[in-house]
Design an enzyme around this catalytic site. Structure first.
Site, PDB file in Angstrom:
ATOM      1  N   TYR B 103      27.396 -17.561  -4.505  1.00  0.00           N
ATOM      2  CA  TYR B 103      27.055 -17.877  -3.112  1.00  0.00           C
ATOM      3  C   TYR B 103      26.301 -19.186  -2.997  1.00  0.00           C
ATOM      4  O   TYR B 103      26.455 -19.931  -2.035  1.00  0.00           O
ATOM      5  CB  TYR B 103      26.271 -16.732  -2.476  1.00  0.00           C
ATOM      6  CG  TYR B 103      27.163 -15.578  -2.103  1.00  0.00           C
ATOM      7  CD1 TYR B 103      28.231 -15.774  -1.231  1.00  0.00           C
ATOM      8  CD2 TYR B 103      26.973 -14.303  -2.615  1.00  0.00           C
ATOM      9  CE1 TYR B 103      29.082 -14.743  -0.895  1.00  0.00           C
ATOM     10  CE2 TYR B 103      27.813 -13.259  -2.294  1.00  0.00           C
ATOM     11  CZ  TYR B 103      28.868 -13.485  -1.425  1.00  0.00           C
ATOM     12  OH  TYR B 103      29.698 -12.468  -1.086  1.00  0.00           O
ATOM     13  N   GLU B 201      31.234   7.812 -20.471  1.00  0.00           N
ATOM     14  CA  GLU B 201      31.853   6.919 -19.496  1.00  0.00           C
ATOM     15  C   GLU B 201      31.460   7.243 -18.061  1.00  0.00           C
ATOM     16  O   GLU B 201      31.013   6.360 -17.325  1.00  0.00           O
ATOM     17  CB  GLU B 201      33.386   6.970 -19.609  1.00  0.00           C
ATOM     18  CG  GLU B 201      34.088   6.134 -18.535  1.00  0.00           C
ATOM     19  CD  GLU B 201      35.606   6.215 -18.568  1.00  0.00           C
ATOM     20  OE1 GLU B 201      36.156   6.832 -19.506  1.00  0.00           O
ATOM     21  OE2 GLU B 201      36.249   5.655 -17.677  1.00  0.00           O
ATOM     22  N   ASP B 253      37.110   9.231 -20.753  1.00  0.00           N
ATOM     23  CA  ASP B 253      38.337   9.893 -20.319  1.00  0.00           C
ATOM     24  C   ASP B 253      39.417   9.679 -21.369  1.00  0.00           C
ATOM     25  O   ASP B 253      39.292   8.795 -22.225  1.00  0.00           O
ATOM     26  CB  ASP B 253      38.844   9.287 -18.992  1.00  0.00           C
ATOM     27  CG  ASP B 253      37.973   9.723 -17.800  1.00  0.00           C
ATOM     28  OD1 ASP B 253      37.268  10.735 -17.918  1.00  0.00           O
ATOM     29  OD2 ASP B 253      38.026   9.008 -16.775  1.00  0.00           O
TER      30      ASP B 253
END
Lengths: 803, 368
Positions: B103, B201, B253
């Site tokens: 920014y 995770e 996962d």
């Protein structure tokens, strides 16, 4: 003597066939064909005829045309004035030029000219007279005359002859030329077409100066002559090519020629016909006119026929030895032959008779010779008996039919056909078995039909054609003298046979010296003169031939600049230097342009076909001794494959130049954009670097030049020595022409040329710098001498000069 | 410049290195050369295994950002602007986030110097890390995402802006655990009762383990990876392993994207392979969910999507996954065409993961 009809002949024939009715009526009936079907169109056609006439007149007299066209609105009528600076016409020529409708010298010439296009100025005169009732007013001054002649002229519609009603001398400011003034019923609805016509005429005639005034123009439009434009090369008239004439023309030529024999006629009246070609045409004519004679195989050893015995039997009272020798000689010669035709047999008999007569001192008169020939022929045909004769001929034909048909035909079918074919020969009234190809075709067809019917076999078109071909090939052209030219002239069928023979003979293409292309150079100057564009390209193809007529196609492209960008490209069409204004959509030129994939060449083409879009003009010129048009109004070039292919090649050739121009332009634009962008970024980067590092701003020019693949020219002076270096960062050789203007005299400038002018020294240096190399020039000079460097040979975008 | 010389440099040093870089561009201009910056090519085809450190680092291939092209010139311009900014920031001893840098560039007066996306500014910072040999933490550049959390029997001391704090990561923290700071090198390990590290995770599974008291029961340090782990998470994991000698295990996962999470913990990520030595824990072990587990525990599954299959196939070519174990697992998964989430273990009951699955897996891995 040259008396042929161009393709305009149709119009003349039409006129001829309507002699009975008045010429006015003829005109009325055919005015659509003549281009006078509406008031708008009439004006365009009249202008076109007048201007074409003027251009031709000037060029024939080697004068640079200066033509003035004026259209004035008189309220009821329009007045059309066409003035030229041509050679002028005398009173004697008036009937010729303005007289009979459709009369014009150029109708009868086989050469590239404008007149081929039109119907003649006389049609305009007649139209004016018929619509306004006013005579044509003609002012003419021939070169060297002190005064001009003024005529008023009408055409007597009963006799089709011009009548001069007023004749007087007049004063005219032109030293020579012709002015014709017509009043006619017309309107200006075709203004656009008129303008197009005049503008396009100026493009293809860069050697002409044309001025054009019409009611809506405040000032006449002036089309100036292009600098350096020359008169079109003089075209030589050529005799017609045998492949380019039609029957009517041939008949007229036959009537008009001084030649007696066909061979002489062919050689005299046609181009590319010498003795050999003439012989070959005559042989083909004989085949068609007389037919060929069937040549049969001589009797074979196992056959009963005995030529020798038969000949001996036919000769009486010539002495035993002489007769025997003669018979042996004839029989021996025949036996050595593969095949013998009747007239060949007669030749053999004649020659042996001469020999034997010489050797034995006896004479073999024509009666004896005839008898001997007949006797031998009977043996060759298989004897007197019909049955044996049919057998012998069948055996012979069987071999031919068998060779001509596919192996799938069974033996019975071949035998059947051979038998039936043999029956035709046996039944023939002509013992010589002389047949035209048509007769032979009939023989074979009937034999094949019968074979199909009775033998339940098939014998199709191809098989029949093959058999005909096989038999025709063994048949022999007869030596009969062809009919004389005058006999053929009176016999339409014979003339037609001659025409077929001409077409069937391979003949060298016609010479192309009769064509006068505009030439690439003048196409360019024509375009440059009329269009303010950024880029011009032109291509002139080599001459090619269609039918018997040579032709040349030229193409030109103008792109960019002031040309309109909003719509599709303008296609300008020309035939023999005359703009084609109407029937754009029916023209082969337009078709070709539409077929080309213009995207390949950098033009926008929605859908990938059709007329492309963009600020461009495409011009196409077809020059020929006979431009094929789609119709008599001659507005569109016909779709002749040879011509279309040349048009395509010409347009593509010019388009390729356009492509590389557009490509270069795009890369230059990119380069410029890149340069602009970098010219913002890099200084900013340098400034920032200076602030970060707390140092002075670095010098970025050299880096910038390197980045831009630029050629960097740098001059450094140190201790009285100046060094100019040229650093080539591009990927190709740079041919640099550097000029430095110095305030003091340089010394020891080896490799450079120094000239003094008004106290300044011009140093010229022209090195070739290879890609990636640097060339250096050193010389001695005052450190503070003024210097200014200019460089040529390198585009500005690619050049950085540091001094 | 290679990744070999990554150590913590003093801040003065970081600033000097940036200025040296600017100096280098300056000299290039002055020599009439085209300014350019050479960095290792950051693709998976250009990472190679470093035998000495056991991690994956960049290979020999390099990409050059050269002012020859407009885009290259723009990159260099941005680099110089960024160097200017970082030098100032370091001079004032302040810090900013990657997002702030993005920014901030909007305020630069020159439109050409502004970043078009945060990816661009992130990449530039990575470039600068590589060529200057200074980590972005030492540029005082922080990632905007908050660090992940840690839960377990560990006492640490953290340097905060408000002074030193001693924190026990089980007793002194709430259910959420201890928040890992952006620069974990400011942490000192004081006392440790943990037996191993379990990096997890998903937040759901981490909460499940904490609720079931897994950390207390097994003396586990539960690190929440929060998806693709931030540098700070990977750094602290590496320190736990190196300094406390704790085995590290990773629990994700059972899909190709999760294997990459494990890959970046164990081997280093492709984007920051220059820091592998500093961030990767090559000894980290994969717990699961393994494709094998999907079959063995009969877990609820989703079919593999096309992008899953592509990712698996791409992993077969990824040098980081060139081991027998991974080839076997990936090929099995391609074969069964199925994937499962960690939470799928709940299909056997909420305690299944803590009572059965993890104990079984960890025992098999010799961790328990």
């Amino acid at each position: 003597m040259q008396s042929t009809l161009g393709d305009s002949g149709i119009a003349e024939e039409l006129a001829e066939s309507q002699r009975q009715i008045s010429i006015a009526e003829f005109f009325e009936k055919n005015k659509h064909m003549l281009g006078f079907d509406s008031g708008a169109r009439a004006l365009v056609t009249a202008v076109k005829e007048g201007v074409d006439n003027s251009l031709d007149a000037c060029e024939e007299a080697d004068i640079f045309p200066d033509i003035y066209v004026e259209i004035e609105d008189l309220g009821d009528y329009y007045r059309l004035v066409i003035e030229d600076n041509g050679p002028g016409i005398t009173k004697d020529q008036i009937p010729k030029v303005f007289g009979k409708l459709l009369y014009g010298s150029r109708f009868h010439k086989r050469e590239q000219n404008r007149g081929q296009q039109g119907i003649g100025i006389s049609a305009a005169v007649l139209y004016a007279q018929l619509t306004s009732g006013k005579p044509a007013k003609i002012t003419s001054r021939t070169k060297g005359s002190s005064e001009a002649q003024y005529f008023e002229l009408i055409i007597d519609t009963d006799t089709n002859e011009p009548e001069i009603s007023v004749e007087e001398t007049a004063s005219w400011d032109r030293p020579h030329g012709t002015r014709i003034e017509l009043e006619l019923e017309a309107n200006m609805r075709a203004r656009q077409s008129l303008h197009e016509y005049v503008e396009q005429t100026a493009v293809v005639n860069p050697h002409a100066r044309i001025e054009f005034a019409e009611p809506s123009l405040e000032e006449p439009l002036k089309f100036e002559r292009a600098d350096g434009a020359e008169l079109p090369a003089e075209t030589e008239e050529i005799r017609p090519h045998p492949h380019g004439v039609e029957l009517g023309t041939l008949l007229k030529m036959l009537e008009a020629t001084d030649s007696y024999s066909v061979s002489g006629f062919l050689q005299e009246e046609f181009t590319r016909v010498g003795q050999k070609t003439a012989d070959s045409v005559v042989d083909r004519f004989r085949d068609r006119h007389f037919g060929r004679e069937m040549a049969w195989r001589p009797p074979q050893v196992h056959e009963d026929a005995d030529v020798q015995a038969a000949v001996r039997g036919a000769v009486a009272n010539k002495g035993k030895d002489a007769t025997k020798t003669f018979a042996e000689a004839v029989a021996g010669t025949i036996a050595d032959r593969d095949r013998v035709a009747y007239h060949q047999l007669r030749e053999i008999v004649d020659s042996k008779a001469e020999t034997v007569a010489n050797d034995f001192g006896t004479t073999f008169g024509s009666t004896v010779r005839e008898k001997a020939t007949e006797a031998a022929w009977t043996q060759i045909l298989g004897g007197d008996e019909k049955e044996s004769r049919t057998d012998a001929i069948t055996a012979d034909l069987y071999k031919l039919v068998d060779a001509a048909t596919s192996t799938r035909k069974d033996d019975a079918t071949i035998q059947g056909l051979a038998e039936r074919l043999a029956a035709k020969f046996v039944g023939s009234e002509d013992r010589r078995h002389r047949l035209t190809r048509d007769d032979l075709t009939e023989y074979v067809d009937r034999a094949a039909d019968a074979t199909e019917e009775y033998d339940d076999a098939t014998f199709g078109e191809t098989a029949r054609e093959n058999v005909i071909e096989e038999v025709w090939a063994v048949m022999v052209t007869v030596p009969d003298d062809p009919p004389t030219v005058s006999a053929i002239a009176d016999d339409r069928d014979a003339a037609s046979e001659l025409l077929e023979a001409m077409r069937a003979t391979d003949i060298m293409s016609p010479p192309t010296g009769c064509l006068a292309p505009i030439t690439e150079e003048l196409v360019l100057s024509g375009l440059k003169k009329e269009f303010d564009a950024d880029f011009y390209a032109a291509a002139t193809r080599d001459a090619a031939v269609h039918g018997g007529d040579p032709f040349i196609v030229e193409a030109g492209i103008a792109y960019g600049g002031e040309l309109e960008d909003s719509s599709s490209v303008d296609v300008m069409r020309f035939a023999n230097r005359v703009p084609l204004v109407y029937q754009r959509g029916a023209c082969a030129t337009t078709d070709v342009v539409k077929e080309i994939n213009w995207r390949n060449y950098g033009l926008d083409q929605p859908g990938g076909s059709g007329i492309p879009n963009g600020p461009a003009v495409v011009m196409i010129h077809v020059a020929s001794t006979n431009v094929p048009f789609t119709s008599e109004s001659k507005d569109a070039v016909a779709n002749v494959p040879e011509i279309e292919s040349e048009i395509e090649l010409a347009v593509r050739e010019a388009a390729r130049d356009l492509k590389s121009y557009l490509k270069k332009r795009r890369s230059m634009r990119k380069r410029r954009e890149k340069q602009d962008k970098l010219a913002t970024i890099l200084p900013e980067m340098a400034e920032k670097l200076a602030s970060v590092t707390g140092r002075e701003e670095p010098d970025i020019d050299e880096a910038l030049a390197r980045i831009m693949n630029n050629v960097l020219v740098e001059r450094v002076v140190e201790d009285g020595t100046a060094t100019i270096s040229i650093e080539n960062n591009s990927d190709r050789n740079a041919d640099v022409a550097l000029t430095e203007i110095l305030g003091a005299e340089p010394q020891n400038a080896n490799g450079a040329n120094v000239v003094e002018m008004d106290g300044e020294y011009y140093l010229k240096w022209s090195p070739t710098v290879s890609s990636g190399e640097t060339a250096r020039l050193e010389y001695s000079i005052d450190d503070d001498a003024d210097s200014e460097i200019a460089v040529e040979g390198i585009d500005d975008e690619k050049l950085t000069i540091q001094q | 410049m290679s990744a070999d010389d990554h150590t913590n440099y003093g801040e003065g040093d970081a600033r000097q290195r940036l200025l040296d870089l600017a100096e280098q561009f300056y000299e290039q201009f002055e020599d009439g050369d085209v300014p350019r910056l050479q960095v290792p090519t950051r693709t998976k085809t250009n990472i190679e295994y470093d035998e000495d450190s056991g991690v994956w680092v960049y290979g020999d291939r390099t990409s050059t950002r050269s002012a020859k092209t407009v885009s290259g010139a723009q990159k260099l311009l941005k680099a110089v602007y960024t160097i200017d900014f970082l030098a100032q920031q370091l001079g004032e001893d302040r810090s900013s986030t990657l997002r702030e840098l993005y920014y901030l560039s909007e305020s630069w007066d020159l439109a050409e110097a502004q970043f078009n996306s945060q990816d661009e500014s992130n990449q530039l910072i990575e470039d600068l890390e590589i060529v200057s040999g200074v980590t972005r933490e030492d540029f005082h550049m922080r990632p905007e995402e908050s660090g992940a959390t840690l839960m377990g029997p560990l006492l640490i001391r953290e340097q905060t802006r408000r002074g030193e704090r001693e924190i026990h990561c089980q007793e002194d923290v709430g259910e959420g655990g201890y928040q890992i700071p952006n620069n974990p090198d400011q942490i000192e390990f004081l006392e440790n009762d943990a037996d191993f590290v379990l990096a997890v995770e998903t937040g759901g599974m981490r909460d499940r383990l904490v609720e079931n008291g897994f950390d207390e029961e097994h003396n586990a340090l539960i690190v929440h990876l929060k998806g693709q782990p931030a540098r700070a998470t990977r750094r602290i994991t590496k320190r736990l392993h190196d300094e406390l000698d704790l085995p590290v295990t990773v629990f994700t996962d059972g899909d190709p994207w999760s294997y990459r999470i494990y890959g970046s913990v164990a081997y280093g990520s492709i984007k920051s392979a220059h820091l592998s030595e500093y961030l990767a824990t090559p000894q980290a072990q994969f717990v699961g969910v393994q494709p094998e587990d999907i079959v063995e525990y009969d877990l609820p599954t989703d079919p593999l999507s096309d992008s899953d299959i592509n990712a698996l196939e791409s992993e077969l070519e990824d040098p980081r996954f060139q081991t027998d174990y991974w080839r076997e697992q990936i090929e099995l998964q391609l074969d069964i065409e199925k994937k499962s989430e960690q939470q799928a273990l709940a299909s056997h009951g909420l305690d299944f993961v803590t009572e059965t699955y993890l104990p079984e897996r960890l025992e098999a891995m010799d961790v328990l």
